[in-house]
Motif scaffolding. Structure first.
Motif, mmCIF file in Angstrom:
data_model
loop_
_atom_site.group_PDB
_atom_site.id
_atom_site.type_symbol
_atom_site.label_atom_id
_atom_site.label_comp_id
_atom_site.label_asym_id
_atom_site.label_seq_id
_atom_site.Cartn_x
_atom_site.Cartn_y
_atom_site.Cartn_z
ATOM 1 N N MET A 1 56.566 -6.735 -6.550
ATOM 2 C CA MET A 1 56.357 -5.294 -6.431
ATOM 3 C C MET A 1 55.574 -4.949 -5.167
ATOM 4 N N LEU A 2 54.494 -5.715 -4.927
ATOM 5 C CA LEU A 2 53.655 -5.480 -3.757
ATOM 6 C C LEU A 2 52.962 -6.777 -3.383
ATOM 7 N N ARG A 3 52.961 -7.084 -2.079
ATOM 8 C CA ARG A 3 52.315 -8.309 -1.602
ATOM 9 C C ARG A 3 51.193 -7.958 -0.638
ATOM 10 N N VAL A 4 50.076 -8.621 -0.819
ATOM 11 C CA VAL A 4 48.965 -8.531 0.124
ATOM 12 C C VAL A 4 48.834 -9.909 0.761
ATOM 13 N N GLU A 5 48.938 -9.975 2.070
ATOM 14 C CA GLU A 5 48.946 -11.263 2.761
ATOM 15 C C GLU A 5 47.811 -11.332 3.783
ATOM 16 N N SER A 6 46.854 -12.208 3.509
ATOM 17 C CA SER A 6 45.717 -12.462 4.418
ATOM 18 C C SER A 6 45.052 -11.170 4.871
ATOM 19 N N MET A 7 44.934 -10.225 3.952
ATOM 20 C CA MET A 7 44.375 -8.922 4.298
ATOM 21 C C MET A 7 42.853 -8.930 4.188
ATOM 22 N N GLY A 8 42.199 -8.520 5.247
ATOM 23 C CA GLY A 8 40.755 -8.389 5.258
ATOM 24 C C GLY A 8 40.357 -7.015 5.755
ATOM 25 N N VAL A 9 39.154 -6.570 5.355
ATOM 26 C CA VAL A 9 38.655 -5.259 5.762
ATOM 27 C C VAL A 9 37.206 -5.396 6.210
ATOM 28 N N THR A 10 36.942 -4.943 7.418
ATOM 29 C CA THR A 10 35.583 -4.879 7.947
ATOM 30 C C THR A 10 35.301 -3.439 8.339
ATOM 31 N N TYR A 11 34.237 -2.879 7.763
ATOM 32 C CA TYR A 11 33.858 -1.502 8.065
ATOM 33 C C TYR A 11 33.012 -1.440 9.331
ATOM 34 N N ASN A 14 30.175 -3.830 11.447
ATOM 35 C CA ASN A 14 30.466 -5.229 11.114
ATOM 36 C C ASN A 14 30.153 -5.554 9.654
ATOM 37 N N VAL A 15 30.425 -4.581 8.759
ATOM 38 C CA VAL A 15 30.223 -4.776 7.322
ATOM 39 C C VAL A 15 31.494 -5.363 6.726
ATOM 40 N N LEU A 16 31.403 -6.590 6.230
ATOM 41 C CA LEU A 16 32.565 -7.258 5.644
ATOM 42 C C LEU A 16 32.762 -6.768 4.215
ATOM 43 N N ALA A 17 33.822 -5.993 3.986
ATOM 44 C CA ALA A 17 34.089 -5.422 2.667
ATOM 45 C C ALA A 17 35.076 -6.261 1.865
ATOM 46 N N LEU A 18 35.981 -6.956 2.559
ATOM 47 C CA LEU A 18 36.965 -7.801 1.879
ATOM 48 C C LEU A 18 37.347 -8.949 2.796
ATOM 49 N N ALA A 39 31.578 -5.453 -4.728
ATOM 50 C CA ALA A 39 32.294 -6.732 -4.772
ATOM 51 C C ALA A 39 33.588 -6.705 -3.970
ATOM 52 N N GLY A 40 34.120 -5.510 -3.707
ATOM 53 C CA GLY A 40 35.367 -5.391 -2.956
ATOM 54 C C GLY A 40 36.511 -4.784 -3.736
ATOM 55 N N LYS A 41 36.245 -4.340 -4.984
ATOM 56 C CA LYS A 41 37.313 -3.796 -5.831
ATOM 57 C C LYS A 41 37.971 -2.567 -5.218
ATOM 58 N N SER A 42 37.157 -1.561 -4.917
ATOM 59 C CA SER A 42 37.709 -0.313 -4.391
ATOM 60 C C SER A 42 38.357 -0.519 -3.026
ATOM 61 N N THR A 43 37.781 -1.389 -2.222
ATOM 62 C CA THR A 43 38.368 -1.664 -0.912
ATOM 63 C C THR A 43 39.749 -2.281 -1.063
ATOM 64 N N LEU A 44 39.884 -3.268 -1.948
ATOM 65 C CA LEU A 44 41.184 -3.882 -2.185
ATOM 66 C C LEU A 44 42.166 -2.856 -2.718
ATOM 67 N N LEU A 45 41.753 -2.076 -3.712
ATOM 68 C CA LEU A 45 42.658 -1.110 -4.324
ATOM 69 C C LEU A 45 43.111 -0.050 -3.325
ATOM 70 N N ARG A 46 42.182 0.490 -2.544
ATOM 71 C CA ARG A 46 42.522 1.554 -1.598
ATOM 72 C C ARG A 46 43.288 1.025 -0.390
ATOM 73 N N SER A 47 43.227 -0.271 -0.159
ATOM 74 C CA SER A 47 44.025 -0.853 0.915
ATOM 75 C C SER A 47 45.503 -0.911 0.550
ATOM 76 N N LEU A 48 45.809 -0.890 -0.742
ATOM 77 C CA LEU A 48 47.188 -1.040 -1.185
ATOM 78 C C LEU A 48 48.067 0.133 -0.780
ATOM 79 N N ASN A 49 47.450 1.298 -0.510
ATOM 80 C CA ASN A 49 48.221 2.413 0.046
ATOM 81 C C ASN A 49 47.606 2.913 1.348
ATOM 82 N N HIS A 50 46.785 2.056 1.955
ATOM 83 C CA HIS A 50 46.187 2.311 3.270
ATOM 84 C C HIS A 50 45.269 3.527 3.308
#
Length: 272
Positions: A1-11, A14-18, A39-50
């Protein structure tokens, strides 16, 4: 349905969120993202639709492919509905008018300035009926209870006719009885319609009761990904940063509510 591949987020700052994360979401699954605040929950979830833009890696939709440009992202968002913690409703609008905003992504900018087609109106009324609020269709949402407002938010998500629903702490501001009712309603609708759901929660007991799959996050990365029955004390120690002795003594980890503020531009950005 949806794939996340090596996705990271830095705010900024230099704040590492995921940390770089790879995870797949499967059709019809009701997945709960579990973990402490930060922990990164909201960051991961909100990344799924950018709504949060990944710094590294990519998100790939099973329907539209990699989210690489605005056209594909718009298509993906039109089929990926969002339910928010703070409802994100327009208080001076009726419940029906708020639900109809879920149809804006299916119309051009100029067309959306006119009354929407009759079939959209009928669909919105059907969605309100499914969440038990058909009799509140013409009530202003500021006259509704918190639980009713969240059900209007679910109806707004359903009117998109989504293949996926993302819900970011949808019951954090509700009392326990209302929280169970809202989560049960959301799960039942997703099961009936074959909708994939990804829900972020703090409440362990709700995750174990409603989820088909739990993804536990800690320190900006996934530390558990399995069925609820396979979630053991050692996993809870890692998710909640608790020593085994404390968990054994208390019977369950301490769960902290996050301090959050509404992001009022989210609905507008998705509609655009």
């Amino acid at each position: 349905m949806l794939r996340v591949e090596s996705m990271g987020v830095t705010y900024p700052g230099n704040v590492l969120a995921l940390k770089p994360t790879t995870v797949h979401f499967h059709k019809g699954e009701f997945t709960v993202l579990l973990g402490l605040s930060g922990a990164g929950k909201s960051t991961l979830l909100r990344s799924l639709n950018h709504l949060v833009k990944p710094t590294t890696g990519k998100v790939v939709s099973g329907e539209f492919g990699e989210l690489t440009n605005r056209r594909i992202l718009r298509q993906h968002r039109s089929r990926t509905a969002m339910v928010f913690q703070h409802h994100q409703l327009i208080e001076r609008y009726t419940a029906l008018q708020n639900v109809l905003t879920g149809r804006l992504a299916y119309h051009g900018t100029w067309r959306s300035l006119l009354p929407l087609p009759r079939q959209d109106l009928e669909l919105a009324l059907q969605c309100l009926d499914r969440v038990g609020l058909a009799d509140k269709a013409l009530s202003r949402v500021d006259q509704l209870s918190g639980g009713q407002q969240q059900r209007v938010g679910i109806a707004r998500a359903l009117v998109q006719q989504p293949s996926m629903i993302l819900a970011d702490e949808p019951v954090a501001s509700l009392d326990p009885a209302t929280s169970e009712k809202v989560l049960g309603l959301l799960r039942d609708i997703c099961q009936e319609d074959g909708i994939t759901a990804v829900i972020s929660l703090h409440q362990l007991e709700y995750a174990q009761r409603f989820a088909d799959r739990i993804i536990g996050l800690s320190n900006a990365h996934i530390v558990f990904d399995d069925a609820p029955e396979n979630l053991k004390s050692k996993h809870l120690d890692e998710i909640y940063h608790r020593s085994p002795s404390v968990v054994a003594a208390e019977g369950k980890p301490a769960i902290h509510k996050p301090k959050t503020t509404p992001i009022t531009t989210d609905v507008l950005e998705i509609a655009q």
